[in-house]
Write a protein that holds these residues in place. Structure first.
Motif, PDB file in Angstrom:
ATOM      1  N   MET A  87      22.991  40.963  45.255  1.00 26.19           N
ATOM      2  CA  MET A  87      24.236  40.283  44.960  1.00 26.19           C
ATOM      3  C   MET A  87      25.257  41.308  44.473  1.00 26.19           C
ATOM      4  N   GLU A  88      26.433  41.299  45.088  1.00 22.60           N
ATOM      5  CA  GLU A  88      27.479  42.239  44.719  1.00 22.60           C
ATOM      6  C   GLU A  88      28.197  41.755  43.466  1.00 22.60           C
ATOM      7  N   PRO A  89      28.653  42.711  42.637  1.00 22.84           N
ATOM      8  CA  PRO A  89      29.413  42.296  41.458  1.00 22.84           C
ATOM      9  C   PRO A  89      30.747  41.678  41.883  1.00 22.84           C
ATOM     10  N   ALA A  90      31.205  40.737  41.102  1.00 17.80           N
ATOM     11  CA  ALA A  90      32.465  40.070  41.417  1.00 17.80           C
ATOM     12  C   ALA A  90      33.620  41.045  41.265  1.00 17.80           C
ATOM     13  N   LYS A  91      34.554  40.995  42.206  1.00 18.95           N
ATOM     14  CA  LYS A  91      35.732  41.846  42.123  1.00 18.95           C
ATOM     15  C   LYS A  91      36.695  41.241  41.110  1.00 18.95           C
ATOM     16  N   PRO A  92      37.282  42.075  40.262  1.00 20.05           N
ATOM     17  CA  PRO A  92      38.235  41.530  39.295  1.00 20.05           C
ATOM     18  C   PRO A  92      39.480  41.021  40.011  1.00 20.05           C
ATOM     19  N   LYS A  93      40.049  39.960  39.490  1.00 15.85           N
ATOM     20  CA  LYS A  93      41.257  39.398  40.080  1.00 15.85           C
ATOM     21  C   LYS A  93      42.445  39.842  39.244  1.00 15.85           C
ATOM     22  N   PHE A  94      43.429  40.401  39.922  1.00 19.68           N
ATOM     23  CA  PHE A  94      44.627  40.895  39.250  1.00 19.68           C
ATOM     24  C   PHE A  94      45.819  40.095  39.710  1.00 19.68           C
ATOM     25  N   PRO A  95      46.828  40.029  38.850  1.00 23.55           N
ATOM     26  CA  PRO A  95      48.070  39.391  39.302  1.00 23.55           C
ATOM     27  C   PRO A  95      48.650  40.180  40.480  1.00 23.55           C
ATOM     28  N   ARG A  96      49.248  39.478  41.399  1.00 22.86           N
ATOM     29  CA  ARG A  96      49.838  40.121  42.575  1.00 22.86           C
ATOM     30  C   ARG A  96      50.853  41.195  42.167  1.00 22.86           C
ATOM     31  N   GLU A  97      51.566  40.960  41.084  1.00 18.97           N
ATOM     32  CA  GLU A  97      52.564  41.929  40.624  1.00 18.97           C
ATOM     33  C   GLU A  97      51.909  43.253  40.238  1.00 18.97           C
ATOM     34  N   ALA A  98      50.717  43.194  39.648  1.00 21.55           N
ATOM     35  CA  ALA A  98      50.007  44.419  39.256  1.00 21.55           C
ATOM     36  C   ALA A  98      49.608  45.212  40.495  1.00 21.55           C
ATOM     37  N   ILE A  99      49.145  44.547  41.520  1.00 21.00           N
ATOM     38  CA  ILE A  99      48.751  45.224  42.754  1.00 21.00           C
ATOM     39  C   ILE A  99      49.971  45.808  43.449  1.00 21.00           C
ATOM     40  N   GLU A 100      51.081  45.096  43.436  1.00 20.96           N
ATOM     41  CA  GLU A 100      52.311  45.610  44.038  1.00 20.96           C
ATOM     42  C   GLU A 100      52.818  46.829  43.274  1.00 20.96           C
ATOM     43  N   LEU A 101      52.720  46.802  41.940  1.00 20.28           N
ATOM     44  CA  LEU A 101      53.116  47.969  41.137  1.00 20.28           C
ATOM     45  C   LEU A 101      52.257  49.175  41.484  1.00 20.28           C
ATOM     46  N   TYR A 102      50.949  48.964  41.589  1.00 18.86           N
ATOM     47  CA  TYR A 102      50.047  50.064  41.927  1.00 18.86           C
ATOM     48  C   TYR A 102      50.368  50.608  43.320  1.00 18.86           C
ATOM     49  N   ASN A 103      50.619  49.734  44.268  1.00 15.56           N
ATOM     50  CA  ASN A 103      50.959  50.149  45.621  1.00 15.56           C
ATOM     51  C   ASN A 103      52.246  50.984  45.622  1.00 15.56           C
ATOM     52  N   ASP A 104      53.249  50.535  44.896  1.00 15.65           N
ATOM     53  CA  ASP A 104      54.496  51.300  44.800  1.00 15.65           C
ATOM     54  C   ASP A 104      54.261  52.659  44.153  1.00 15.65           C
ATOM     55  N   PHE A 105      53.409  52.702  43.145  1.00 16.92           N
ATOM     56  CA  PHE A 105      53.122  53.957  42.443  1.00 16.92           C
ATOM     57  C   PHE A 105      52.399  54.952  43.347  1.00 16.92           C
ATOM     58  N   ILE A 106      51.341  54.536  44.041  1.00 17.02           N
ATOM     59  CA  ILE A 106      50.582  55.493  44.840  1.00 17.02           C
ATOM     60  C   ILE A 106      51.357  55.949  46.071  1.00 17.02           C
ATOM     61  N   HIS A 107      52.345  55.180  46.510  1.00 14.60           N
ATOM     62  CA  HIS A 107      53.151  55.584  47.657  1.00 14.60           C
ATOM     63  C   HIS A 107      54.436  56.285  47.226  1.00 14.60           C
TER      64      HIS A 107
END
Length: 78
Positions: free
Chosen positions: A1-21
């Motif tokens: 059984m795989e560990p559950a992936k943490p759920k993040f607010p969409r805004e946090a993922i968008e911030l990370y995407n903007d940062f790494i790009h």
């Protein structure tokens, strides 16, 4: 059984995407996550979003890649 992936607010993922790009600075990324998470949760969210580069595969300069063999459908010239 795989560990559950943490759920993040969409805004946090968008911030990370903007940062790494390179669209926003590290400071803007940290401030944005702090606004979303607040307090001590900021460090937890950042640690979960950022990859652990130390766990990446190490390739040494002395290693040679294995040659790739491509099958040829043509008959060799004689």
């Amino acid at each position: 059984m795989e560990p559950a992936k943490p759920k993040f607010p969409r805004e946090a993922i968008e911030l990370y995407n903007d940062f790494i790009h390179g669209e926003i600075s590290r400071r803007a990324f940290m401030e944005g996550i702090q606004r979303l998470a607040g307090g001590l949760a900021t460090a937890t969210v950042i640690n979960a979003l950022m990859p652990n580069y130390a766990l990446g595969q190490q390739v040494y300069r002395t290693e040679r890649p294995e040659p790739v063999r491509v099958p040829c459908s043509r008959q060799p010239f004689l």
